[in-house]
Design a protein around this motif. Structure first.
Motif, mmCIF file in Angstrom:
data_model
loop_
_atom_site.group_PDB
_atom_site.id
_atom_site.type_symbol
_atom_site.label_atom_id
_atom_site.label_comp_id
_atom_site.label_asym_id
_atom_site.label_seq_id
_atom_site.Cartn_x
_atom_site.Cartn_y
_atom_site.Cartn_z
ATOM 1 N N TRP A 122 113.395 -42.772 82.950
ATOM 2 C CA TRP A 122 113.855 -44.048 82.393
ATOM 3 C C TRP A 122 113.772 -44.002 80.883
ATOM 4 O O TRP A 122 112.771 -43.494 80.335
ATOM 5 C CB TRP A 122 112.978 -45.191 82.916
ATOM 6 N N PRO A 123 114.781 -44.545 80.178
ATOM 7 C CA PRO A 123 116.035 -45.089 80.718
ATOM 8 C C PRO A 123 117.143 -44.034 80.676
ATOM 9 O O PRO A 123 117.157 -43.178 79.806
ATOM 10 C CB PRO A 123 116.338 -46.226 79.740
ATOM 11 N N LEU A 129 113.784 -44.925 72.451
ATOM 12 C CA LEU A 129 114.179 -44.593 73.819
ATOM 13 C C LEU A 129 115.383 -43.663 73.876
ATOM 14 O O LEU A 129 115.642 -43.050 74.909
ATOM 15 C CB LEU A 129 114.475 -45.871 74.604
ATOM 16 N N GLY A 130 116.149 -43.615 72.790
ATOM 17 C CA GLY A 130 117.340 -42.786 72.804
ATOM 18 C C GLY A 130 118.481 -43.381 73.595
ATOM 19 O O GLY A 130 119.415 -42.671 73.989
ATOM 20 N N GLN A 131 118.417 -44.672 73.849
ATOM 21 C CA GLN A 131 119.487 -45.389 74.545
ATOM 22 C C GLN A 131 119.761 -46.697 73.784
ATOM 23 O O GLN A 131 118.841 -47.271 73.192
ATOM 24 C CB GLN A 131 119.084 -45.738 75.977
ATOM 25 N N PRO A 132 121.004 -47.169 73.799
ATOM 26 C CA PRO A 132 121.288 -48.454 73.160
ATOM 27 C C PRO A 132 120.522 -49.586 73.835
ATOM 28 O O PRO A 132 120.366 -49.597 75.061
ATOM 29 C CB PRO A 132 122.799 -48.629 73.360
ATOM 30 N N ARG A 161 119.948 -53.925 78.575
ATOM 31 C CA ARG A 161 120.321 -55.276 78.116
ATOM 32 C C ARG A 161 119.044 -56.061 77.849
ATOM 33 O O ARG A 161 118.185 -56.182 78.719
ATOM 34 C CB ARG A 161 121.140 -56.012 79.174
ATOM 35 N N LEU A 162 118.933 -56.588 76.648
ATOM 36 C CA LEU A 162 117.821 -57.453 76.292
ATOM 37 C C LEU A 162 118.380 -58.872 76.197
ATOM 38 O O LEU A 162 119.013 -59.239 75.214
ATOM 39 C CB LEU A 162 117.199 -57.020 74.964
ATOM 40 N N ILE A 163 118.178 -59.647 77.257
ATOM 41 C CA ILE A 163 118.773 -60.982 77.321
ATOM 42 C C ILE A 163 117.913 -61.982 76.549
ATOM 43 O O ILE A 163 116.705 -62.077 76.767
ATOM 44 C CB ILE A 163 118.943 -61.439 78.779
ATOM 45 N N VAL A 164 118.556 -62.701 75.641
ATOM 46 C CA VAL A 164 117.938 -63.799 74.906
ATOM 47 C C VAL A 164 118.603 -65.077 75.409
ATOM 48 O O VAL A 164 119.801 -65.268 75.195
ATOM 49 C CB VAL A 164 118.146 -63.657 73.384
ATOM 50 N N PRO A 165 117.875 -65.965 76.087
ATOM 51 C CA PRO A 165 118.516 -67.138 76.699
ATOM 52 C C PRO A 165 118.755 -68.294 75.734
ATOM 53 O O PRO A 165 118.676 -69.450 76.116
ATOM 54 C CB PRO A 165 117.516 -67.516 77.797
ATOM 55 N N PHE A 166 119.065 -67.948 74.483
ATOM 56 C CA PHE A 166 119.362 -68.941 73.459
ATOM 57 C C PHE A 166 120.496 -68.409 72.596
ATOM 58 O O PHE A 166 120.798 -67.206 72.612
ATOM 59 C CB PHE A 166 118.124 -69.229 72.600
#
Length: 335
Positions: free
Chosen positions: A36-37, A68-71, A42-47
């Protein structure tokens, strides 16, 4: 009630723990390469984009991506007091590719505020780390004849039914803290809810309101210019960006309602695999030492925390009865 106690010693202990290997799973300072990963996160920001939470999310996301070497793609999903975005994370596959960066509003408070939630934050989320503590300022219009908390409480009590306070929405600390003040002083204050802090502050400056709780990021320029008067800050520690403003607690008003405050935290779906948690926590421990990130957190009026999952869980359990009591005091249950 037992309030949230993010005093200076507690924060220092939390930061010290990051260097001591006490994180869940015994994460190493330099995590071993893991499966992983294998794809973007996806880093979700609920605002909505642009707020302090979004700024912190992008800073953390950028740092994680480099390690992490990933977007790490920040996905803003605003709406319904953070419910929509938080629910998306709660229902996502627990593989570490969907994470949450949110406020205590959606991760803790909403379970007491709403009679129905599409997710159960205690069962459907993994608590990873509290990134920052988020105390707020209590400010008044300069015409209010009060310079400290005890004078303000006496003022609202003596002017029953004549004082208005603002908030950035029903269920926010600004709403609940103001409602608590009104109830305990039998002040019958009028609550005015706004869509965001900016219009609330403008009405306070204009004299349409007499007081409000608001983030230091929004109030500091007006405190400095004298257009607003600072009464105090929540929590037990003065803010780095407003060191001259005392806490409400140190003024002798020790109600837990003024000691508790919100936070910015990272979470994920329930049942995140241990190997994902180990790798993620190891990187977060290193990110917590980044002076640029710490400066961004302080610049937004927050206090860096970056604690362990165990400490996060303990603070969460300790905060729960305080927030429930605040919601009950405000009579703010929503459908």
């Amino acid at each position: 009630m037992t309030g949230s106690r993010f005093d200076r010693r507690a924060v220092l202990r939390g930061l010290a723990a990051l260097g001591g290997g006490s994180w869940l799973g015994g994460a190493r300072a330099q995590p071993a390469k893991a499966a992983w990963p294998t794809k973007p996160i996806r880093l979700i920001v609920p605002f909505n984009a642009g707020g302090a939470t979004d700024i912190i999310a992008r800073s953390v996301g950028e740092a994680l991506s480099q390690r992490l070497g990933q977007p790490v793609v920040v996905d803003n999903r605003g709406g319904a007091a953070g419910i929509l975005g938080t629910d998306a994370v709660a229902k996502a596959a627990p593989d570490g590719t969907t994470l949450l960066l949110s406020l205590s509003t959606s991760m803790l408070i909403n379970q007491f505020l709403y009679t129905k939630l599409p997710y159960d934050p205690q069962k459907d989320l993994t608590l990873i780390t509290q990134i920052a503590a988020a105390p707020v300022t209590l400010v008044v219009h300069p015409s209010v004849p009060a310079s400290n908390m005890k004078e303000l409480l006496a003022y609202v009590k003596a002017n029953r039914g004549k004082v208005s306070y603002g908030s950035w929405g029903v269920g926010s600390y600004a709403h609940l803290g103001g409602a608590y003040m009104s109830k305990t002083q039998d002040a019958d204050m009028a609550h005015v809810a706004y869509k965001g802090e900016a219009p609330m502050i403008q009405d306070l400056i204009g004299g349409q309101l007499q007081l409000c709780f608001s983030s230091a990021q929004n109030t500091k320029p007006f405190i400095d210019s004298g257009r607003l008067k600072a009464i105090g800050v929540t929590g037990l520690q003065r803010m780095d960006i407003l060191p001259q403003v005392p806490t409400i607690h140190e003024q002798g008003v020790t109600d837990d309602a003024y000691a508790v405050f919100g936070w910015v935290a990272m979470g994920g779906p329930a049942n995140l695999p241990k190997d994902v948690m180990d790798v993620l926590q190891g990187h977060l421990r290193e990110i917590a030492r980044d002076p640029k990130l710490l400066e961004r957190i302080r610049g937004a009026g927050f206090m860096p925390v970056m604690n362990t999952p165990e400490a996060f869980q303990a603070n969460y359990r300790r905060d729960m009865p305080v927030w429930k009591a605040l919601v009950d005091a405000a009579g703010a249950r929503l459908d």
